[in-house]
Design a protein around this motif. Sequence first.
Motif, short mmCIF file in Angstrom:
data_model
loop_
_atom_site.label_atom_id
_atom_site.label_comp_id
_atom_site.label_asym_id
_atom_site.label_seq_id
_atom_site.Cartn_x
_atom_site.Cartn_y
_atom_site.Cartn_z
N PHE A 1 48.94 -31.17 29.75
CA PHE A 1 47.83 -30.54 30.47
C PHE A 1 46.84 -31.59 30.99
O PHE A 1 46.37 -31.50 32.12
CB PHE A 1 47.09 -29.55 29.55
N PHE A 2 46.56 -32.55 30.16
CA PHE A 2 45.61 -33.58 30.56
C PHE A 2 46.14 -34.37 31.77
O PHE A 2 45.40 -34.67 32.71
CB PHE A 2 45.31 -34.53 29.40
N ASN A 3 47.42 -34.68 31.74
CA ASN A 3 48.02 -35.40 32.87
C ASN A 3 47.89 -34.60 34.16
O ASN A 3 47.52 -35.13 35.20
CB ASN A 3 49.49 -35.70 32.59
N LYS A 4 48.19 -33.32 34.05
CA LYS A 4 48.13 -32.48 35.25
C LYS A 4 46.70 -32.30 35.74
O LYS A 4 46.46 -32.06 36.93
CB LYS A 4 48.75 -31.11 34.96
N ALA A 5 45.75 -32.39 34.83
CA ALA A 5 44.35 -32.20 35.22
C ALA A 5 43.78 -33.43 35.92
O ALA A 5 42.72 -33.37 36.54
CB ALA A 5 43.51 -31.87 33.99
N THR A 6 44.48 -34.56 35.81
CA THR A 6 43.97 -35.81 36.39
C THR A 6 45.04 -36.49 37.24
O THR A 6 45.42 -37.64 36.97
CB THR A 6 43.52 -36.77 35.27
N PRO A 7 45.49 -35.80 38.30
CA PRO A 7 46.59 -36.35 39.10
C PRO A 7 46.17 -37.58 39.89
O PRO A 7 47.02 -38.37 40.28
CB PRO A 7 46.94 -35.20 40.05
N GLU A 8 44.85 -37.74 40.11
CA GLU A 8 44.39 -38.84 40.95
C GLU A 8 44.34 -40.16 40.19
O GLU A 8 44.14 -41.22 40.79
CB GLU A 8 43.02 -38.52 41.55
N LEU A 9 44.53 -40.13 38.87
CA LEU A 9 44.43 -41.37 38.10
C LEU A 9 45.78 -42.06 37.96
O LEU A 9 46.82 -41.41 37.83
CB LEU A 9 43.89 -41.06 36.69
N LEU A 10 45.74 -43.38 37.97
CA LEU A 10 46.93 -44.16 37.62
C LEU A 10 47.18 -44.00 36.13
O LEU A 10 46.22 -43.82 35.36
CB LEU A 10 46.71 -45.64 37.95
N PRO A 11 48.42 -44.08 35.71
CA PRO A 11 48.74 -43.90 34.28
C PRO A 11 47.89 -44.77 33.36
O PRO A 11 47.42 -44.31 32.33
CB PRO A 11 50.21 -44.29 34.21
N GLN A 12 47.66 -46.01 33.77
CA GLN A 12 46.88 -46.90 32.90
C GLN A 12 45.41 -46.51 32.87
O GLN A 12 44.77 -46.53 31.81
CB GLN A 12 47.00 -48.35 33.36
N GLU A 13 44.88 -46.15 34.05
CA GLU A 13 43.51 -45.67 34.07
C GLU A 13 43.37 -44.44 33.19
O GLU A 13 42.41 -44.31 32.42
CB GLU A 13 43.10 -45.30 35.50
N ARG A 14 44.33 -43.54 33.30
CA ARG A 14 44.29 -42.31 32.52
C ARG A 14 44.31 -42.63 31.03
O ARG A 14 43.56 -42.06 30.25
CB ARG A 14 45.47 -41.42 32.89
N PHE A 15 45.17 -43.56 30.67
CA PHE A 15 45.27 -43.97 29.27
C PHE A 15 43.92 -44.44 28.74
O PHE A 15 43.43 -43.96 27.71
CB PHE A 15 46.30 -45.10 29.12
N TRP A 16 43.30 -45.34 29.47
CA TRP A 16 42.04 -45.89 28.97
C TRP A 16 40.92 -44.87 29.01
O TRP A 16 40.15 -44.75 28.05
CB TRP A 16 41.66 -47.15 29.75
N ARG A 17 40.83 -44.11 30.07
CA ARG A 17 39.77 -43.11 30.14
C ARG A 17 39.91 -42.03 29.07
O ARG A 17 38.93 -41.52 28.55
CB ARG A 17 39.73 -42.48 31.54
N PHE A 18 41.17 -41.71 28.76
CA PHE A 18 41.38 -40.75 27.68
C PHE A 18 40.79 -41.28 26.37
O PHE A 18 40.14 -40.55 25.64
CB PHE A 18 42.88 -40.47 27.50
N HIS A 19 41.00 -42.56 26.14
CA HIS A 19 40.49 -43.12 24.89
C HIS A 19 38.99 -43.39 24.94
O HIS A 19 38.31 -43.33 23.91
CB HIS A 19 41.28 -44.37 24.51
N PHE A 20 38.44 -43.67 26.10
CA PHE A 20 36.98 -43.74 26.22
C PHE A 20 36.38 -42.40 25.81
O PHE A 20 35.39 -42.33 25.07
CB PHE A 20 36.57 -44.04 27.68
N MET A 21 37.00 -41.34 26.30
CA MET A 21 36.55 -39.99 26.01
C MET A 21 36.66 -39.69 24.51
O MET A 21 35.71 -39.23 23.87
CB MET A 21 37.43 -39.02 26.80
N LEU A 22 37.82 -40.00 23.98
CA LEU A 22 38.07 -39.79 22.56
C LEU A 22 37.02 -40.52 21.72
O LEU A 22 36.50 -39.98 20.74
CB LEU A 22 39.46 -40.34 22.22
N GLY A 23 36.72 -41.76 22.11
CA GLY A 23 35.77 -42.56 21.36
C GLY A 23 34.38 -41.95 21.39
O GLY A 23 33.70 -41.86 20.35
N SER A 24 33.98 -41.52 22.54
CA SER A 24 32.67 -40.90 22.67
C SER A 24 32.58 -39.67 21.77
O SER A 24 31.60 -39.48 21.04
CB SER A 24 32.44 -40.52 24.13
#
Lengths: 211, 211
Positions: free
Chosen positions: A144-167
């Motif tokens: 679901f998260f992947n589909k919600a962020t189609p504009e992100l590159l896989p690596q950007e998505r990876f890091w932003r997911f963890h930025f979010m998680l950390g917050s």
Amino acid sequence: MAHSDTVTRILDAAEELFAEHGFSETSLRSITTKAGVNLAAVNYHFGSKKALIQAVFSRYLSPFYKRIASSLDHYEKVKPDGLLSIEEILGYFARAISGVSGGDRRRLAIFMRLLGLAYNQGQGHLRKYLQNEFKADYERLMVFFNKATPELLPQERFWRFHFMLGSAAFTLSNMEHLRAIQQDEFEVQCTEEDVLELLQPFLAAGIRAKK
Amino acid sequence: MAHSDTVTRILDAAEELFAEHGFSETSLRSITTKAGVNLAAVNYHFGSKKALIQAVFSRYLSPFYKRIASSLDHYEKVKPDGLLSIEEILGYFARAISGVSGGDRRRLAIFMRLLGLAYNQGQGHLRKYLQNEFKADYERLMVFFNKATPELLPQERFWRFHFMLGSAAFTLSNMEHLRAIQQDEFEVQCTEEDVLELLQPFLAAGIRAKK
DNA sequence: AAATGAGTTAAACGTATGTTTGAAACAGAT
DNA sequence: ATCTGTTTCAAACATACGTTTAACTCATTT
């Protein structure tokens, strides 16, 4: 029934002390004293301290992931393309978190703190245990998260997911402490749910940020 | 000089082990063994384990805050209105973090991990110590942050500041671990600085989010 | 009423921890 | 060469920890 009463008392005492002091800093003696049971009861019922820690998490995470899973079930039916917005996904998480404690503010605070600790104090065995236990749910969610962020590159998505998680982990973990500071500084009260409400637009905007 | 050599060896060993295992989980014996010095040296030179932990932090944070402070000095002159963008403020932080290790990647990773731990494992005494030690710098910084976010209500600002802090602390703290996962999953390398570059737009967008 | 088996208990075990001690080694000054 | 103050060292100290043991309790079964 004597058995399950002792087990419950240990779990109740353990989760409070773990949330307050961390895992290594909480002794079995302090747990059993608070629970009003014999020291040996932990090893008798759970086998070891490690196993007790895992049991404390399971008691919270099982219903938590059940709620997430049934949300996903529902949305796989309603939206067969699996297209949810970030706000929707975050909303389900916030509601699932609030939901597990069944309206009990004290338990909600403890659960949040434990969630945070799981990421920060998770020493090997805890991380592995949680990963195995809830791997399937996690992977379903990531679709679901992947589909919600189609504009992100896989690596950007990876890091932003963890930025979010950390917050989120940091906020949950220090929720009580931060609310106390706010109370001191601004003389304003706000609930745990209020904070989760404030967190969502922050995270959603971060995920959507243009580089 | 024998004295400062022993002290340095202890600090070097301690910061590595603390970063790897946490504070409670690192024994003085493992530190002194790794440092190749006698067990009693820690208590002789530092007084206690608590004091050693504080000393490890001071060695990093003093130059770190000096860099931040001199940045602020500079900008108080150049921009007397004190008006910096969030991106500028975050940029100084990223550069101050990268700067303290003087280009040494290993030390950078350790410093990041320690910064993260300070927020997550900081058991009372550490938090109080750091708060007192760097209170003035912190408050100076907040003036800039307040001016950079005039559109936020004080409470919103408070929470978003801590959302940001959490994201950064978590990312720094788990930097090595996350980079390893990324390497596994995408077979792509990226440096610590790359991650800090990715983090900035995420945080800036979160701070600016419309509710 | 005796036997069973799970649950509880106090006590002890072995180990690891942070800290302290008192003697030895060492440096630099007299 | 002797003294002085600092640093190192092996050893011991006291305490805290997780875990184990063996005796005991007590409801349930036979």
